[in-house]
Motif scaffolding. Structure first.
Motif, mmCIF file in Angstrom:
data_model
loop_
_atom_site.group_PDB
_atom_site.id
_atom_site.type_symbol
_atom_site.label_atom_id
_atom_site.label_comp_id
_atom_site.label_asym_id
_atom_site.label_seq_id
_atom_site.Cartn_x
_atom_site.Cartn_y
_atom_site.Cartn_z
ATOM 1 N N THR A 45 0.816 -1.212 0.000
ATOM 2 C CA THR A 45 0.000 0.000 0.000
ATOM 3 C C THR A 45 0.852 1.265 0.000
ATOM 4 O OG1 THR A 45 -0.151 -0.107 2.383
ATOM 5 C CG2 THR A 45 -1.997 -1.040 1.118
ATOM 6 N N ALA A 46 2.152 1.101 0.246
ATOM 7 C CA ALA A 46 3.010 2.284 0.255
ATOM 8 C C ALA A 46 3.311 2.756 -1.163
ATOM 9 C CB ALA A 46 4.302 1.974 1.002
ATOM 10 N N ALA A 47 2.311 2.777 -1.997
ATOM 11 C CA ALA A 47 2.505 3.222 -3.376
ATOM 12 C C ALA A 47 2.641 4.735 -3.420
ATOM 13 C CB ALA A 47 1.312 2.786 -4.219
ATOM 14 N N GLY B 298 4.072 -2.897 -14.560
ATOM 15 C CA GLY B 298 5.145 -2.850 -13.560
ATOM 16 C C GLY B 298 4.678 -2.210 -12.268
ATOM 17 N N LEU B 299 4.013 -1.072 -12.383
ATOM 18 C CA LEU B 299 3.515 -0.401 -11.174
ATOM 19 C C LEU B 299 2.471 -1.271 -10.489
ATOM 20 C CD1 LEU B 299 3.235 3.309 -12.414
ATOM 21 C CD2 LEU B 299 4.968 2.336 -10.878
ATOM 22 N N GLY B 300 1.677 -1.935 -11.312
ATOM 23 C CA GLY B 300 0.666 -2.836 -10.759
ATOM 24 C C GLY B 300 1.299 -3.937 -9.922
ATOM 25 N N LYS B 301 2.384 -4.493 -10.436
ATOM 26 C CA LYS B 301 3.058 -5.562 -9.695
ATOM 27 C C LYS B 301 3.720 -5.027 -8.427
ATOM 28 C CE LYS B 301 4.268 -9.592 -11.883
ATOM 29 N NZ LYS B 301 5.338 -10.541 -12.094
ATOM 30 N N LEU B 302 4.306 -3.862 -8.558
ATOM 31 C CA LEU B 302 5.025 -3.296 -7.402
ATOM 32 C C LEU B 302 4.080 -2.887 -6.285
ATOM 33 C CD1 LEU B 302 7.781 -1.081 -9.051
ATOM 34 C CD2 LEU B 302 8.163 -2.791 -7.266
ATOM 35 N N TYR B 303 2.939 -2.312 -6.655
ATOM 36 C CA TYR B 303 2.098 -1.690 -5.633
ATOM 37 C C TYR B 303 0.725 -2.322 -5.500
ATOM 38 C CZ TYR B 303 5.832 1.671 -6.056
ATOM 39 O OH TYR B 303 7.064 2.252 -6.102
ATOM 40 N N LEU C 246 11.163 1.645 -13.247
ATOM 41 C CA LEU C 246 10.678 0.439 -12.569
ATOM 42 C C LEU C 246 11.824 -0.266 -11.835
ATOM 43 C CD1 LEU C 246 8.233 -0.858 -15.324
ATOM 44 C CD2 LEU C 246 7.589 0.074 -13.083
ATOM 45 N N ARG C 247 12.979 -0.259 -12.460
ATOM 46 C CA ARG C 247 14.146 -0.871 -11.804
ATOM 47 C C ARG C 247 14.510 -0.096 -10.534
ATOM 48 N NH1 ARG C 247 17.627 -1.573 -16.054
ATOM 49 N NH2 ARG C 247 18.227 0.601 -15.986
ATOM 50 N N GLU C 248 14.559 1.224 -10.662
ATOM 51 C CA GLU C 248 14.902 2.042 -9.495
ATOM 52 C C GLU C 248 13.914 1.828 -8.362
ATOM 53 O OE1 GLU C 248 17.449 4.216 -8.657
ATOM 54 O OE2 GLU C 248 18.385 3.210 -10.372
ATOM 55 N N LEU C 249 12.646 1.788 -8.704
ATOM 56 C CA LEU C 249 11.625 1.615 -7.671
ATOM 57 C C LEU C 249 11.772 0.259 -6.988
ATOM 58 C CD1 LEU C 249 8.541 3.121 -9.545
ATOM 59 C CD2 LEU C 249 9.815 4.189 -7.662
ATOM 60 N N THR C 250 12.082 -0.753 -7.789
ATOM 61 C CA THR C 250 12.257 -2.091 -7.212
ATOM 62 C C THR C 250 13.477 -2.110 -6.293
ATOM 63 O OG1 THR C 250 11.413 -2.965 -9.299
ATOM 64 C CG2 THR C 250 12.345 -4.543 -7.768
ATOM 65 N N LEU C 251 14.563 -1.529 -6.772
ATOM 66 C CA LEU C 251 15.789 -1.528 -5.969
ATOM 67 C C LEU C 251 15.619 -0.690 -4.704
ATOM 68 C CD1 LEU C 251 18.432 -1.208 -8.828
ATOM 69 C CD2 LEU C 251 17.865 -3.258 -7.498
ATOM 70 N N LYS C 252 14.912 0.416 -4.863
ATOM 71 C CA LYS C 252 14.697 1.327 -3.743
ATOM 72 C C LYS C 252 13.926 0.646 -2.616
ATOM 73 C CE LYS C 252 12.781 5.702 -3.490
ATOM 74 N NZ LYS C 252 12.036 6.827 -4.035
ATOM 75 N N ALA D 296 8.114 4.179 3.676
ATOM 76 C CA ALA D 296 8.320 4.547 2.280
ATOM 77 C C ALA D 296 8.323 6.043 2.000
ATOM 78 C CB ALA D 296 7.253 3.882 1.424
ATOM 79 N N LEU D 297 7.321 6.727 2.442
ATOM 80 C CA LEU D 297 7.170 8.089 1.949
ATOM 81 C C LEU D 297 7.806 9.153 2.843
ATOM 82 C CD1 LEU D 297 3.555 7.927 0.513
ATOM 83 C CD2 LEU D 297 5.738 7.621 -0.639
ATOM 84 N N ASP D 298 8.112 8.785 4.063
ATOM 85 C CA ASP D 298 8.681 9.799 4.941
ATOM 86 C C ASP D 298 10.151 9.981 4.646
ATOM 87 O OD1 ASP D 298 6.231 9.567 6.003
ATOM 88 O OD2 ASP D 298 6.871 8.338 7.707
ATOM 89 N N GLY D 299 10.512 11.190 4.418
ATOM 90 C CA GLY D 299 11.920 11.514 4.279
ATOM 91 C C GLY D 299 12.566 10.931 3.041
ATOM 92 N N VAL D 300 11.771 10.455 2.097
ATOM 93 C CA VAL D 300 12.357 9.927 0.870
ATOM 94 C C VAL D 300 12.618 11.075 -0.095
ATOM 95 C CG1 VAL D 300 11.921 8.498 -1.151
ATOM 96 C CG2 VAL D 300 11.297 7.677 1.109
ATOM 97 N N LYS D 301 13.811 11.093 -0.623
ATOM 98 C CA LYS D 301 14.135 12.166 -1.566
ATOM 99 C C LYS D 301 13.436 11.900 -2.886
ATOM 100 C CE LYS D 301 18.265 13.843 -2.467
ATOM 101 N NZ LYS D 301 19.704 13.625 -2.667
ATOM 102 N N PRO D 302 12.866 12.937 -3.482
ATOM 103 C CA PRO D 302 12.245 12.724 -4.788
ATOM 104 C C PRO D 302 13.289 12.265 -5.805
ATOM 105 C CG PRO D 302 12.022 15.026 -4.085
ATOM 106 C CD PRO D 302 12.785 14.330 -3.024
ATOM 107 N N LEU D 303 12.857 11.430 -6.733
ATOM 108 C CA LEU D 303 13.779 10.929 -7.753
ATOM 109 C C LEU D 303 14.075 12.005 -8.791
ATOM 110 C CD1 LEU D 303 12.276 7.421 -8.648
ATOM 111 C CD2 LEU D 303 14.435 7.865 -7.467
#
Ligand code: BDP
Length: 706
Positions: free
Chosen positions: A25-27, A53-58, A139-145, A155-162
């Motif tokens: 849910t941390a999409a 890809g986004l569907g699979k990730l989130y 998609l790769r970056e999001l997966t690795l991240k 997930a969303l707190d303090g994360v630097k925007p890409l």
């Protein structure tokens, strides 16, 4: 299943049960909508990939919103969303970047920016291909991240925007299939061809599309789909007999931004055209190629061009007509020029029927001797494709001296992903470290800092065309590559072609996380296995750069003298006194003089020649002392005992991962690692026994030599 999805499984970092803060849910907010304005085949592909890809990730697929017109919705009305497009096709993408930012990327390069609010993401490029690469990159970056942000907290707190800007370093990033239309694959170790069966093209275009997808996700943009050894039947690919089929395959690759090339038989005018000759200076021959090429382009308007293996290993070529390879290549270049096509002319040219007659017949010399005198004579749409080494994809050999020798000629470097001489996807051999070493090699062509990677990317000599080519390692095997971990080589090749500065470690880490997820034990163990694997393989096979020692024909398994008395020119010259090939100017074949002065001197002298290549360049007694302090014979014993033990340890390491990786993959790899562990002992014993008997010198540690 997972082995088929390869690195595109888009694993979530943690199962939902495990933690409250890090679940699907941390999409990111922007992942709910995709905004697009353009209608383009490759953009459509990018959208499909992004959505899936986004569907699979989130856990939830975003909604795609098409607006054909240059919409006037305010930013606020559109949010949250991800905007996707090209500069020319989407004003809202364009306006999200400054002119300077846009100018920093060209062609297939791209920019990705996430807005501070995390409500908005923008992906932009000059081209649809760039948009597709951006999507895969994101998609790769999001997966690795996901794996990495575990320490960083929710997930969303303090994360630097890409904010990502990428530009491919190499222009041509090509794959060569060595597939035959009967369904076999020359040097293929992963089952039958996915392209052909029984003399026909496959009906299963879906699998080809899935392959295109894997390739595009790593940045590949060109492919040749048939063996460089073009037999009679494949010569017909240029004709009505098969062109319709070729066009269908081209369409699958086109959707992923990949241009299709064909290997052509140099004697096609005879084989299929019914002419008496294939002489490149004959008017009828030239006309035949012009007409035939026009037919190819009528069927495939964005056809890439021809890949040619001529006058090599029994293939026809211009030598038959007393013409040289510039005459041969330029004739084809002329036929392709009106359509923007390329001739990719391979430099793997040597006489495979010669014995070692005299010092000039050293096979290592052949490519340079043939091509160097032709520098400057090739048409501007001809590219020479040069194997990384002067021999043939050995676990260790010198780099080809042709790199840096032809300032006025377009060149691409050829690697071999398929593990012909490196264990045939039954042994583990992660090849990226070898490719890195080659790319970082300084040729001194224009003084210090003239690395091969700067020749491959065209920058050193300011060439119009340049890049990478490599022989594929895939087939119809469920994991694509036979050994599931050999996928890392295909992945790594693509990534390195995009950016040769990436390290072998970083690529291994990426691949393992994308393939297996972020379990730290799995990441650490599998990465460790990959990174040690090539040294291990080198340890128990042919020593110190001398090469070969494999079974003739199929090239699997030890056979010290397999090629020693054959005509192929691949010798180790071992006798009771010593071993190695004298390639010096002083007393040998003179091959060392093909390098620029700094390297020539380094290799010529026993004092400065690096240990790992000593037997490639010198013939020495078994008692010769290496820089390591060991004698050659003791080095052979030690590395072979060590290599076999290391192969055993690979198996143990893998076994520890039971239950932590997909069971199908686990079992498959376990079986292969068992084979490798056994087979490494066979190598150890054959090589050690042979040299013990030849030299009569005891192992210092008196270990058992059979
Ligand atoms: C060698 C292979 C042979 C290929 C040749 C080539 O053994 O099957 O046809 O290279 O590159 O490595 O043309």
């Amino acid at each position: 299943g997972p082995q088929y999805e390869a690195w595109l499984g888009y694993h979530v970092a943690l199962p939902e049960a495990k933690g409250a803060t890090r679940t699907r849910t941390a999409a990111p907010l922007w992942s709910r909508h995709i905004d697009v304005k353009e209608q383009h085949l490759v953009i459509d592909t990018a959208l499909t990939e992004l959505k899936q890809g986004l569907g699979k990730l989130y856990g939830e697929q975003p909604v795609i919103r098409h607006s054909q017109t240059q919409s006037t919705d305010s930013d606020e009305q559109r949010k949250p969303s991800i905007r996707v497009g090209t500069w020319a096709g989407n004003n809202q993408v364009t306006s999200a970047f400054t002119e300077a930012e846009r100018a920093a990327v060209q062609g297939e390069g791209f920019i990705i920016r996430e807005h501070e609010s995390l409500q908005e993401m923008v992906i932009g490029s000059e081209t649809p291909q760039g948009v597709l690469y951006a999507v895969f990159h994101l998609l790769r970056e999001l997966t690795l991240k996901q794996g990495k942000s575990e320490e960083a907290g929710p997930a969303l707190d303090g994360v630097k925007p890409l904010f990502i800007t990428e530009q491919p370093v190499n222009q041509l990033r090509m794959i060569n299939q060595w597939d035959n239309v009967d369904g076999s694959i020359e040097r293929g170790y992963a089952g039958r061809s996915i392209f052909y069966e029984n003399g026909e093209f496959t009906q299963d275009l879906g699998r080809i599309r899935d392959y295109a997808r894997l390739l595009a996700s790593t940045g590949i943009n060109a492919i040749s789909i048939n063996n460089v050894n073009v037999h009679k039947q494949e010569s017909l690919f240029l004709t009505e007999r098969y062109l319709g089929d070729v066009a269908k395959v081209a369409a699958e690759f086109r959707a992923y931004g990949i241009r299709l090339f064909l290997c052509a038989n140099y004697a096609s005018p005879i084989e299929v055209g019914g002419l008496q000759t294939a002489d490149p200076l004959d008017d009828q021959v030239r006309e035949w190629w012009n007409v035939q090429t026009a037919k190819v382009y009528a069927a495939i308007p964005d056809f890439g061009g021809y890949v040619i293996k001529a006058d090599s290993e029994n293939r026809p070529g211009p030598f038959t007509y007393n013409r040289d390879h510039a005459d041969g290549a330029n004739m084809l270049a002329e036929a392709l020029r009106p359509f923007g096509g390329l001739v990719i002319w391979r430099c793997f040219v040597y006489d495979c029927k010669q014995d070692w007659r005299d010092r000039t017949t050293d096979r290592a010399r052949a490519a340079y001797d043939h091509f160097k005198p032709l520098d400057g004579r090739f048409a501007d749409n001809v590219i020479l494709q040069i194997k990384n080494g002067p021999m043939d994809f050995q676990v260790r050999e010198a780099v080809s001296p042709l790199f840096g020798a032809m300032e006025n000629t377009n060149q691409v470097i050829e690697f071999q992903i398929t593990q012909e001489y490196t264990g045939q996807q039954r042994h583990l051999a992660y090849l990226v470290p070898q490719w890195k070493e080659i790319l970082d090699f300084d040729t001194y062509a224009k003084g210090k800092g003239s690395e091969i990677k700067r020749i491959a990317d065209g920058s050193l000599f300011q060439r119009q065309y340049s890049g990478f080519a490599a022989v594929s390692n895939i087939g119809a095997d469920a994991s694509w590559t036979g050994h599931p971990l050999a996928q890392a080589n295909l992945y790594g090749y693509g990534r390195l072609g995009w950016n040769p500065e990436l390290s072998a470690e970083a690529i291994a880490d990426e691949w393992v996380r994308l393939t297996f997820g972020h379990d730290e034990q799995v990441v650490e163990r599998v990465t460790g296995m990959l990174l040690s694997s090539l040294d291990i393989y080198e340890n128990y096979t042919a020593p110190l750069g001398v090469g070969w020692m494999v079974n003739p024909d199929h090239h699997y398994g030890p056979n010290v003298d397999g090629y020693e008395y054959s005509k192929w020119g691949t010798y180790h010259f071992a006798d009771c006194h010593g071993i190695g090939v004298d390639r010096t100017v002083k007393s040998g074949t003179g091959y060392t003089s093909q390098y620029h002065a700094e390297n020539a001197a380094r290799y010529e002298s026993l004092e400065t020649c690096p240990d790992e290549l000593i037997l490639f360049f010198h013939h020495v007694p078994y008692t010769h002392v290496l820089h390591s302090g060991k004698t050659v014979i003791q080095h052979i014993y030690d590395t072979h005992f060590e290599g076999a033990a290391q192969a055993e340890a690979l198996l143990e390491t893998w076994r520890e991962l039971e239950g932590k990786v997909d069971p199908v993959i686990f079992n498959k790899v376990a079986t292969l690692q068992e084979e490798q562990a056994d087979h490494a002992k066979e190598w150890r014993d054959m090589i050690n026994t042979y040299f013990y008997r030849k030299s009569g010198i005891q192992d210092e540690q008196a270990r058992k030599i059979y």
